[in-house]
Design an enzyme around this catalytic site. Sequence first.
Site, PDB file in Angstrom:
ATOM      1  N   CYS D  12       0.808  -1.211   0.000  1.00 43.18           N
ATOM      2  CA  CYS D  12       0.000   0.000   0.000  1.00 43.18           C
ATOM      3  C   CYS D  12       0.845   1.267   0.000  1.00 43.18           C
ATOM      4  O   CYS D  12       2.054   1.229   0.154  1.00 43.18           O
ATOM      5  CB  CYS D  12      -0.864   0.086   1.257  1.00 43.18           C
ATOM      6  SG  CYS D  12      -1.869  -1.328   1.557  1.00 43.18           S
ATOM      7  N   ASN D 113       0.179   0.652   6.040  1.00 48.03           N
ATOM      8  CA  ASN D 113       1.026   0.038   5.024  1.00 48.03           C
ATOM      9  C   ASN D 113       1.932  -0.954   5.720  1.00 48.03           C
ATOM     10  O   ASN D 113       2.664  -0.585   6.637  1.00 48.03           O
ATOM     11  CB  ASN D 113       1.862   1.111   4.316  1.00 48.03           C
ATOM     12  CG  ASN D 113       2.836   0.501   3.320  1.00 48.03           C
ATOM     13  OD1 ASN D 113       2.613  -0.603   2.821  1.00 48.03           O
ATOM     14  ND2 ASN D 113       3.910   1.208   3.030  1.00 48.03           N
ATOM     15  N   GLY D 114       1.856  -2.221   5.296  1.00 45.73           N
ATOM     16  CA  GLY D 114       2.704  -3.235   5.923  1.00 45.73           C
ATOM     17  C   GLY D 114       1.948  -4.530   6.147  1.00 45.73           C
ATOM     18  O   GLY D 114       0.856  -4.722   5.601  1.00 45.73           O
ATOM     19  N   TYR D 254      12.883  -2.067  -6.580  1.00 46.11           N
ATOM     20  CA  TYR D 254      11.733  -2.193  -7.461  1.00 46.11           C
ATOM     21  C   TYR D 254      10.543  -1.290  -7.126  1.00 46.11           C
ATOM     22  O   TYR D 254       9.950  -0.698  -7.999  1.00 46.11           O
ATOM     23  CB  TYR D 254      11.271  -3.649  -7.459  1.00 46.11           C
ATOM     24  CG  TYR D 254      10.031  -3.905  -8.253  1.00 46.11           C
ATOM     25  CD1 TYR D 254      10.067  -3.901  -9.648  1.00 46.11           C
ATOM     26  CD2 TYR D 254       8.812  -4.111  -7.632  1.00 46.11           C
ATOM     27  CE1 TYR D 254       8.922  -4.114 -10.387  1.00 46.11           C
ATOM     28  CE2 TYR D 254       7.661  -4.333  -8.366  1.00 46.11           C
ATOM     29  CZ  TYR D 254       7.718  -4.326  -9.734  1.00 46.11           C
ATOM     30  OH  TYR D 254       6.596  -4.530 -10.467  1.00 46.11           O
TER      31      TYR D 254
END
Lengths: 479, 479, 479, 479
Positions: D12, D113-114, D254
């Site tokens: 996210c 996020n995670g 990436y």
Amino acid sequence: MSYEVKSLNEECGIFGVWGHPDAARVTYFGLHSLQHRGQEGAGIVSNDGGKLYGYRELGLLSEVFKDDRQLAQLKGNAAIGHVRYATAGNGSVDNIQPFLFKFYDCSVGLAHNGNLTNACSLRTQLEREGAIFHSNSDTEILMHLIRKSKKDTWLNQLKDALNQVKGGFAYILMREDCMIAALDANGFRPLAIGKMKNGAYVVASETCALEVSGAAFVRDVQPGEIIIINDEGITIEHFTKETQHAICSMEYVYFARPDSNIAGVNVHTARKNMGRILATEAPVNADMVIGVPNSSLSAASGYAEASGIPYELGLVKNQYVARTFIQPTQELREQGVRMKLSAVRGVVAGKKVIMVDDSIVRGTTSRRIVDLLKEAGAKEVHVRIASPPLKYPCFYGIDIQTRKELIAANHSVEEIRQVIGADSLSYLSEEGLIDAIGLDFDAPYGGLCMAYFNGDYPTPLYDYEEKYQASLKEQTSFF
Amino acid sequence: MSYEVKSLNEECGIFGVWGHPDAARVTYFGLHSLQHRGQEGAGIVSNDGGKLYGYRELGLLSEVFKDDRQLAQLKGNAAIGHVRYATAGNGSVDNIQPFLFKFYDCSVGLAHNGNLTNACSLRTQLEREGAIFHSNSDTEILMHLIRKSKKDTWLNQLKDALNQVKGGFAYILMREDCMIAALDANGFRPLAIGKMKNGAYVVASETCALEVSGAAFVRDVQPGEIIIINDEGITIEHFTKETQHAICSMEYVYFARPDSNIAGVNVHTARKNMGRILATEAPVNADMVIGVPNSSLSAASGYAEASGIPYELGLVKNQYVARTFIQPTQELREQGVRMKLSAVRGVVAGKKVIMVDDSIVRGTTSRRIVDLLKEAGAKEVHVRIASPPLKYPCFYGIDIQTRKELIAANHSVEEIRQVIGADSLSYLSEEGLIDAIGLDFDAPYGGLCMAYFNGDYPTPLYDYEEKYQASLKEQTSFF
Amino acid sequence: MSYEVKSLNEECGIFGVWGHPDAARVTYFGLHSLQHRGQEGAGIVSNDGGKLYGYRELGLLSEVFKDDRQLAQLKGNAAIGHVRYATAGNGSVDNIQPFLFKFYDCSVGLAHNGNLTNACSLRTQLEREGAIFHSNSDTEILMHLIRKSKKDTWLNQLKDALNQVKGGFAYILMREDCMIAALDANGFRPLAIGKMKNGAYVVASETCALEVSGAAFVRDVQPGEIIIINDEGITIEHFTKETQHAICSMEYVYFARPDSNIAGVNVHTARKNMGRILATEAPVNADMVIGVPNSSLSAASGYAEASGIPYELGLVKNQYVARTFIQPTQELREQGVRMKLSAVRGVVAGKKVIMVDDSIVRGTTSRRIVDLLKEAGAKEVHVRIASPPLKYPCFYGIDIQTRKELIAANHSVEEIRQVIGADSLSYLSEEGLIDAIGLDFDAPYGGLCMAYFNGDYPTPLYDYEEKYQASLKEQTSFF
Amino acid sequence: MSYEVKSLNEECGIFGVWGHPDAARVTYFGLHSLQHRGQEGAGIVSNDGGKLYGYRELGLLSEVFKDDRQLAQLKGNAAIGHVRYATAGNGSVDNIQPFLFKFYDCSVGLAHNGNLTNACSLRTQLEREGAIFHSNSDTEILMHLIRKSKKDTWLNQLKDALNQVKGGFAYILMREDCMIAALDANGFRPLAIGKMKNGAYVVASETCALEVSGAAFVRDVQPGEIIIINDEGITIEHFTKETQHAICSMEYVYFARPDSNIAGVNVHTARKNMGRILATEAPVNADMVIGVPNSSLSAASGYAEASGIPYELGLVKNQYVARTFIQPTQELREQGVRMKLSAVRGVVAGKKVIMVDDSIVRGTTSRRIVDLLKEAGAKEVHVRIASPPLKYPCFYGIDIQTRKELIAANHSVEEIRQVIGADSLSYLSEEGLIDAIGLDFDAPYGGLCMAYFNGDYPTPLYDYEEKYQASLKEQTSFF
């Protein structure tokens, strides 16, 4: 006229089926015939051998299930469904039911019709204990109470929870292994059981949904009952025996479909009786009787029959829904009203008209219809209302929770007549309504809830008591 | 009972207004009240001081004009609009009207209700001369004829073109400097003129669209007339004087809204008369009269009144439209039918019922309704049809162009009775229908087109002659 | 940097296939790789053994063909397709191609890339003769000319029509019995033929669409040619032999995809050469070369290689498209610009930067990018443009038809440098561009159209002559 | 190439702003620049003086906020937002964040996020205590822990909760009176603080979102920190002091945008370094270096620079997204692949090519790209991967939780080379990667998490330990 205008909103319609290979589709059909009970949103939870699937969305049923894809995903031979009523704002999908709860140890679908009177206290108490709610709906409360219960079996946990919620409720739950229906101790909201030819059981808010499913009527769910349906058949349990019928009289007057039966009484027949008795109680010399479509047509034909005055089609309802946003200028707003309802000039011009309606809420709509008829040339318009004056709010599942919205709460019949511009105005008496419906349960009013008319609430009001008392002191004038 | 099932489709509804600051919105309101004449698509072309704007799309009016943005773009104080009927397939927006043509020297909007009988010949001839058509509609033909005409003025070019097209047509055209209405020499389709309080002129397929616009009825457009409306007012021209009224009798029987007047006759009143006369022509001993909603309610109440038999609500129509795609298995298809219409068990059980309907096309729907009533316990079902048997196709604007679709074309009344499973069946006589409507133009049948009932077409059939002759030889059996 | 900002719009991309069982799908793939040539709308016409089907809609290809249903309806083993460029306003589906014409004697699909210079005269003349147009597009004209032609065969009619239209055009037509490609006498727009492994022939605006279809390149369509493809194979005809190559140089500079070859020259290689020559013509001492993504990356890497200065990623383009409407306040508008393109602070801070772009139209975008780089800390920004100054409008298919939109039409290089805030500014020379592309047709500039740079139009301008002459006198200042 | 194919999904992106009059719009801009971190859904919760509003929906940001209406409802001068990554199935809006919790005593918005490593245990434990979850996301757990906490203040309750959740997490919470950011004890996921010119504070997953908001970088949130932002400014608290940096190295390789800085290191620069070092570690004699767009362009240019071999545009990425459903037949599937990426025949034909990619997951995509290049005529294709082989799953927020999906987990480099059809294959060494990024925290690997490459997880795996151990024994072969 249309209930959007009338702002008399039913809370919901619920439906469930157990034992049909096409359960979601059967539920779709059932909900379709309950659409009049709620237009804000709809959903279905299905059960495929223990795995539950859910889909819900804002909008009419035909918008929610736009094509076959959504239904196709709702696999299984059991399903429950829900249609939710339309409110302004608060249009969040989070409130659309059935709710689908997934736990580490089980899954549960839940659909609810009604209104809890102690929802606010229960929710606050639950939140204080760490509970997190995800909707504004009071429906979630039952699930929290079940999960918090210390009882030994799920059935006892359910009974425990049902004894804590107060007010009006008809629930349908879907568990992996059974479907459950439960009704409050007063049976405010209707709930009927049917059986399909293949043996599948159906539960629905109204018997019209049994008919559309091709199911034969079995019996009404009784106050305090828990109905458990699984592959073995039906089991009847009770969460309480302290019950007393207080069926919502407005279901007969306005909400239910005329082809439904509630407690064995056909709704159309009850309405026709209301019209007949009204004709006796409040006769008037006129050329014709006209009903306000669609809900008042039965009462109007009863009035016509009893009075011997011809029944005529003086008002036509447009079957197509228009976008309400398209009403900009003041001049055109008037015309917007005419998009829903038209007076038939060729019928009413020069005539004395008896206009039968089922009820008056704010009076705004009645005034507009009287205006329409007079503009179309009616010489006199005599308004006859096939129920007593609405004076008190409802806390069991109809969306009128303040007396401010009720013109009769603060105005005499003569004042209302002047407001709506009628040449005369009469309401059906309370006794007339009770006789027209004709229940004979061993309970006040034969088993009807008459609180909207006389303030005689069959239960304590709990969280609403304070609001209600304040409401009694309000003297709002409408115009 | 819905006409989708009946497959009796009107071709269209048209509307125009000149002289209103909110012309597109007035047109939206007008089209809304004509929505029953066409549900496939809708459009509006507006005129803002000589600049024409258009918007059209597939779908119901409320889907086409989803929010205020589309209407807001249709600027100007004049506008014309169109609703197009629903057909299976061929759902291309290219066919949705009004058409908007932009030429180097002018722009023209065009809306059409009706069907041309020489469309095929004209189109082929025009294409041979290099014309390119962009729709399947025969409406484009008029524009090509106008542009090809060698006459001196646009009015003479229009007259030239109108004299080449044959059959049934009501046109509304929007030019930069005026709005024009024109009606075929027989006046098959209705077209009325109204005037708003601010002086704006309105033209509409039915008078109910005048009412919703707040416009007062001025007069009907007469056969052969060209009505020119501009800021100076109304001018009446004629493209032919060889006219003879042949108003579509099915407008009275089925298509038009009951609150509309056609040629001065109120549609509801005409239908009630049909019911009254039918009661005299075909009496039967029964407990109640019920009408098939919504189109047959007027006739049913007329029958009840004349016969003295009580009028009851034995059938209920679901006001919500269901997705038809959701009808998969054979078992559920039956239930799908019940989603539109329900029999009221509490009313009809154990009773002898007179079921009044406006017409029978294929017989399929009638059979289903008789089934519904019998399943709901009706002891006897006597079907009474408030119009004569439909035996011949229509080539002037109703979507029945082959006798194969008409059960009465090939079956006796007794055969039809057996097919639909009724205990008795009677139709209104041709004379009964003519009397019920009661026109008195100096023309056959008082000015009605009775061709669907007796094959007496008021005009040559042109391109359809061959098809029609072949159709007479078909002996299709229905079941 | 996006061309929306640049307002350099290609007219369209076209594609056709004959002989593949999944023709519409192959066309979808082909159009997908041509999407950069047009984003306003897309469509496909397929041919199923003589029956033509069409579908077209506004929007990106992925919006037009939202799911498999639209493609599934486009049956047949031949198809043509079109993507149309984005313009403000005029967003009507009527203009989306391919057009599908249905006549009494045949059907024709038509797709067009280019712009006719005598469209206005032809259209007016045709309308005077009675023709009716249904779009604003000049594409319809060809069809009218074909249908009006008095020649004996369809091929001669087509040749007759092609000799009447002037300007830039690449057409693909679908007839029941063959597919036809045709290119104007100067070959302004690219058009290539390929062959799939199964023998199917493919025609496309760019060779990248052959690659994606798995087709091997066969040859370019030559100016004045008519290519007829049917089940027998390919036939080559000519509508004129008076031809001279004038391939649009902006295809190499900006429009075409870098993996396409035009007239045998790879576009990426040509761009890299432009950068290399630019480095020689306009060297500058700096720390890094950066390209404006995506169209200038090839030129920038050429510049870096030739100059020996490192190529760096100093600008990042957001691959996700944002809604442009969401740019309300003045303060946030600035930030809106940054949503498309970001300067990489960690790369450019404190550095002397050479920013290579393919062209400058208005200058607005260049100024913003220079600003972005300076805000990110760039010490100096030297702008190098890999094409000569754009001074003259194009009438053959690029959407710049007035000099008002071209900053170089009215400003010197030094003035432009000041406007965009660069520390230095240089353009590639005309000779440099011609050398970089390296065509060697027997025609001026080796066969390139250089008119945007020097006003040397290879054909008369017809309807545009007057507009062009007026444009020469305009002295619009930009800021 | 595109991560859909690569199936390397970030969990996210999160964003928050406090103190801007147009907070929701600023958040929209911020989320737009984080869209690469999640495409399944997006949402925003705003805070208008203590009243919280929320909107969230499935789809790209530009689909969720289709027009200005949704943003307009999100009033207030503070807001948080979330973009969620795309997974197959499970596409329920219930999982889209930020979550908005409304309690009797307060409201809270929550974005995460995670990935928590003890989510399953915590959730089961909470449900046993009666908690009800409404999503599949592990994000809800934090809220339950907060509400269950017996600590005295909300801050202590938050600390209490943060000390119970394990794994990787970056949270942003919105309370009525403040906004809070919190980062796990290892700082797996990036989280940066910025300040706008008007004094508003911004928190974002990547610094590129600060840039687009026009905010200046202030500092990174440090492991174990709680950042409290209100009208008074910023306060820094800690829920733990036992911290050690283990920043996800794949963010540099990436995930992150090249213009972002993480821990002060620019991502593009780090990638270019990876390419440079790779050139040294794994040189090869070739004609050109090409990068796989878009993520490998920086590494490829680094490789080119260090090796002195020219960097060329040998692969072109289509900037338009195609519908993936349109890939029916086997033959066309191959062509579907080409819709995303094209090899430039004119560049690579006959050449020895070094193809630089950032990583290999399954190998499928690499094989296809090698195929593309060979079909386009490349004589040799030498694949160079700018990171070490991916051998171990990630449990901290990247969507690879099984070794089955990782070709390098079970195959040697030589085996992989054969699988992808390359002429040679080399990976960057672990030391090379660490050097390229160049962090120097007092922690293993300079503060990087290298677990995907060497299985050295910086924390216990809790609920995943068992799954991980089983995974080590799997010997799945890929082809």
